[in-house]
Design a protein around this motif. Structure first.
Motif, mmCIF file in Angstrom:
data_model
loop_
_atom_site.group_PDB
_atom_site.id
_atom_site.type_symbol
_atom_site.label_atom_id
_atom_site.label_comp_id
_atom_site.label_asym_id
_atom_site.label_seq_id
_atom_site.Cartn_x
_atom_site.Cartn_y
_atom_site.Cartn_z
ATOM 1 N N ASN A 1 0.827 -1.209 0.000
ATOM 2 C CA ASN A 1 0.000 0.000 0.000
ATOM 3 C C ASN A 1 0.857 1.254 0.000
ATOM 4 O O ASN A 1 0.566 2.209 0.713
ATOM 5 N N TYR B 1 -8.327 8.519 -3.878
ATOM 6 C CA TYR B 1 -8.152 9.741 -3.075
ATOM 7 C C TYR B 1 -6.729 10.234 -3.262
ATOM 8 O O TYR B 1 -5.928 9.575 -3.958
ATOM 9 N N GLU C 1 -3.897 10.227 -1.880
ATOM 10 C CA GLU C 1 -2.686 9.426 -1.681
ATOM 11 C C GLU C 1 -2.485 8.404 -2.808
ATOM 12 O O GLU C 1 -1.359 8.027 -3.118
ATOM 13 N N HIS C 2 -3.593 7.930 -3.365
ATOM 14 C CA HIS C 2 -3.500 6.874 -4.391
ATOM 15 C C HIS C 2 -3.374 7.488 -5.787
ATOM 16 O O HIS C 2 -4.349 7.562 -6.535
ATOM 17 N N THR D 1 -12.199 6.127 7.708
ATOM 18 C CA THR D 1 -11.148 5.679 6.794
ATOM 19 C C THR D 1 -10.811 6.783 5.787
ATOM 20 O O THR D 1 -11.600 7.711 5.577
ATOM 21 N N SER D 2 -9.669 6.625 5.133
ATOM 22 C CA SER D 2 -9.333 7.551 4.031
ATOM 23 C C SER D 2 -10.419 7.422 2.967
ATOM 24 O O SER D 2 -10.815 8.410 2.337
ATOM 25 N N LYS D 3 -10.869 6.187 2.773
ATOM 26 C CA LYS D 3 -11.894 5.923 1.757
ATOM 27 C C LYS D 3 -13.160 6.722 2.011
ATOM 28 O O LYS D 3 -13.820 7.176 1.091
ATOM 29 N N SER E 1 -17.404 6.751 14.315
ATOM 30 C CA SER E 1 -16.625 6.106 15.379
ATOM 31 C C SER E 1 -15.305 5.627 14.791
ATOM 32 O O SER E 1 -15.282 5.040 13.704
ATOM 33 N N THR F 1 -11.154 4.096 16.036
ATOM 34 C CA THR F 1 -10.286 3.672 17.139
ATOM 35 C C THR F 1 -8.944 4.424 17.182
ATOM 36 O O THR F 1 -8.166 4.220 18.101
ATOM 37 N N THR F 2 -8.656 5.243 16.164
ATOM 38 C CA THR F 2 -7.349 5.936 16.134
ATOM 39 C C THR F 2 -7.401 7.190 17.011
ATOM 40 O O THR F 2 -8.114 8.145 16.670
ATOM 41 N N ALA G 1 -15.309 1.060 6.777
ATOM 42 C CA ALA G 1 -14.190 0.098 6.662
ATOM 43 C C ALA G 1 -14.763 -1.229 6.173
ATOM 44 O O ALA G 1 -14.610 -2.268 6.808
ATOM 45 N N LYS H 1 -16.914 -8.415 16.056
ATOM 46 C CA LYS H 1 -16.795 -7.780 17.379
ATOM 47 C C LYS H 1 -17.980 -6.891 17.731
ATOM 48 O O LYS H 1 -18.103 -6.454 18.862
#
Ligand code: JHZ
Length: 409
Positions: free
Chosen positions: A171, A216, A218-219, A320-322, A341, A343-344, A377, A387
Motif C-alpha cells: 500500500n 483519493y 494518496e493513491h 477511513t481515508s476511503k 466512530s 479507534t485511532t 471500513a 466484534k
C-alpha cells in the motif's frame, strides 16, 4: 502537479471520472482549521499506451505524509496477521540469500510487517517518510529511516549496507508519483537476482465492485498487471508472479525480477487474460465505471435522506481515508451522519476532511449506538461484524455501499 501527461509513458491522459474538489483523505482537522482547509481537483485519467489509471492532479507529498500522518497500519488484527503471513512467505521463499540476507521495505509505517523480520533476526531496513509512524517502528526494534525513497537514498543504503535480496512494499507504491525514481532506486538497491514484491489495491477489484472510494489524494495510481508490466519492462524487469489478496477490499501482490532470472509463473498469463476480458486495457471500461459511480452516489444519498426523514439516527463506522471520498463526492455531512466512530486516538475529537463530521471514540459508539451504521471500513467487514454482535443483537443495522448500496438484513 498536473501536466495532463501519463507519469509512466509521458503521453497525454484521457480524462475519465471527475470527482470535483476534494480534501486530503487523511486530513482530519479541528474546527479552528476549517477556514484554511486544502482542496484539490480530483479527477482520474487513463493512458492508452501504459494502461495506467492515475490521478490527473496530486497534492505535493509533503502535504500528505508528515509528522502528523493519521493512518497507523496496526489498527486491525486481520492486517497484523496478513503482514505476518506476508513476511513468512518471503522468509521461506527462494529469493533470500542463505547467508546474511537483507530486506528493505518502502513505507514500513509502524513496522507492522518488518517486525516479523526483526524478530527472526533478519537484516532489514524500513524507509518511512512520516516521522511519527517511523518513530513507532524504531521503538519496536524495526530499523527505520525517516525519508522519502529515491535513487540517491538507494545509493546511500548500498554504500552503508550492501545490496538487498528483496524490496518490499504494501500500500505504498501506488502513492508515489515519481514512480520512475522509485524503479531506478530499486534497480540500484537490488542484487542482480533480487526481487521486488509489492501489493496495492487492485484496479480489477475497483472496477468490478465500483469501489471508487479507493480513489483519493494518496493513491496516485490504480495498478493492474498490464500497467505494472509496462512500467517495469522499461527497466529490463518482468512480472514473475501475481497473487491476489483479500486485503483492502481486493489487492494484488506483484513479484518482479530482472528479465530471465526466474521462470514466469502461469499466474501472470492468467491474470493478463482476465484483465483483457474485464477491459482494463480499454477506455470504454472507464466510461462504464463513471456511470456506476454516479449510480452508487444517487443510491447512497437517497437511502440516507430517507432514513433521516424517518427520524432514524445514522453514524459512520471507521473514519477511513476511503470515507473522505464517499462523503465529499456524495456531499454527505453531519446533517445525515451524526458522528463517525474510530479507534485511532489521533482522529478522535477531530472532524472529517471536507464534510466536517465529528470523529468520536469507539467507546462512544458502544455507549451511544445509532439505529444504522455506515460501514466505511467495508474491507474489514468480517472482523468488525464479529466484534460488534452486540450492536446487531440490539437491533442496530449496517449500511454498506460496496459493491452496491444496501442495508444488511
Ligand atoms: P482502513 C489506508 O486507508 C491508508 P484506509 C493508506 N493510504 C492506504 O493506502 C490504504 O490504507 C490501503 C479504523 N478502524 O484500514 C481505524 C476502526 O475504527 O480501511 C482507522 O482509522 N475500527 C495507507 O484509511 C481506519 O479504520 C476497526 O475495527 O481507508 C483504517 O481503515 C477497524 C478494523 C478499523 O484504511
Amino acid at each position: 502537479m498536473n501536466t495532463g501527461l501519463c507519469r509512466v509513458s509521458g503521453r497525454p491522459l484521457v480524462k475519465t471520472v471527475n470527482f470535483g474538489l476534494h480534501p486530503l483523505g487523511n486530513g482530519f482537522l479541528s474546527a479552528d482549521d476549517f477556514s484554511g482547509e486544502y482542496f484539490f481537483p480530483m479527477e482520474i485519467g487513463f493512458c492508452e499506451a501504459s494502461m495506467m489509471v492515475q490521478l490527473i492532479n496530486q497534492p505535493a507529498p509533503e502535504k500528505m505524509f508528515h509528522n502528523k500522518y493519521a493512518f497507523y497500519s496496526s489498527t486491525s488484527q486481520f492486517m497484523g496477521q496478513h503482514f505476518c503471513d506476508f513476511a513468512n512467505e518471503v522468509m521461506r521463499s527462494r529469493y533470500l540469500s542463505k547467508i546474511n540476507p537483507f530486506v528493505v521495505e518502502l513505507g514500513c509505517n509502524d513496522g507492522i510487517m518488518l517486525k516479523n523480520f526483526a524478530t527472526a533476526g533478519i537484516r532489514h531496513l524500513g524507509i518511512e517518510p512520516s516521522q511519527n509512524v517511523a518513530d513507532v517502528a524504531n521503538t519496536m526494534g524495526v530499523r527505520t529511516l525517516s525519508k522519502f525513497f529515491s535513487e540517491s537514498v538507494a545509493e546511500q543504503i548500498v554504500k552503508a549496507e550492501g545490496q538487498a535480496d528483496a524490496f518490499l512494499a504494501a500500500n505504498v507504491m501506488c502513492h508515489i508519483p515519481d514512480i520512475h525514481g522509485v524503479v531506478k532506486g530499486i534497480r540500484t538497491l537490488l542484487k542482480p537476482a533480487g526481487v521486488v514484491i509489492f501489493e496495492d489495491p487492485y484496479l480489477g477489484d475497483i472496477i468490478e465492485k465500483t469501489s471508487y472510494d479507493q480513489i483519493y489524494d494518496e493513491h496516485v495510481f490504480l495498478f493492474s498487471a498490464h500497467s505494472i508490466e509496462y512500467l517495469f519492462n522499461l527497466y529490463g524487469m518482468e512480472l514473475i508472479d501475481v497473487i491476489s489478496q483479500k486485503t483492502h477490499g481486493g489487492s494484488m501482490r506483484y513479484v518482479l525480477a530482472n528479465k530471465g532470472v526466474y521462470p514466469v509463473s502461469s499466474s501472470v498469463g492468467r491474470l493478463m487474460g482476465k484483465e483483457k476480458a474485464l477491459g482494463l486495457h480499454q477506455i470504454a471500461t472507464f466510461e462504464k465505471f463513471r456511470i456506476a459511480v454516479e449510480r452508487s452516489r444517487k443510491e447512497l444519498c437517497s437511502l440516507l435522506t430517507d432514513l433521516k426523514l424517518k427520524g432514524k439516527r445514522v453514524a459512520g463506522y471507521a473514519a477511513t481515508s476511503k470515507s473522505t471520498t464517499i462523503l465529499n463526492y456524495c456531499g454527505i455531512g453531519p446533517e445525515l451522519i451524526e458522528y463517525i466512530s474510530d479507534t485511532t486516538p489521533m482522529k478522535q475529537g477531530k472532524f472529517t476532511p471536507g464534510m466536517h463530521i465529528p470523529v468520536k471514540s469507539h467507546a462512544n459508539f458502544l455507549e451511544n449506538p445509532p439505529d444504522y451504521a455506515v460501514l466505511f471500513a467495508w474491507n474489514h467487514a468480517e472482523e468488525i461484524m464479529d466484534k460488534e454482535k452486540n450492536f446487531t443483537d440490539k437491533g442496530g443495522k449496517w449500511i454498506v455501499h460496496i459493491p452496491s448500496v444496501r442495508v444488511l438484513e
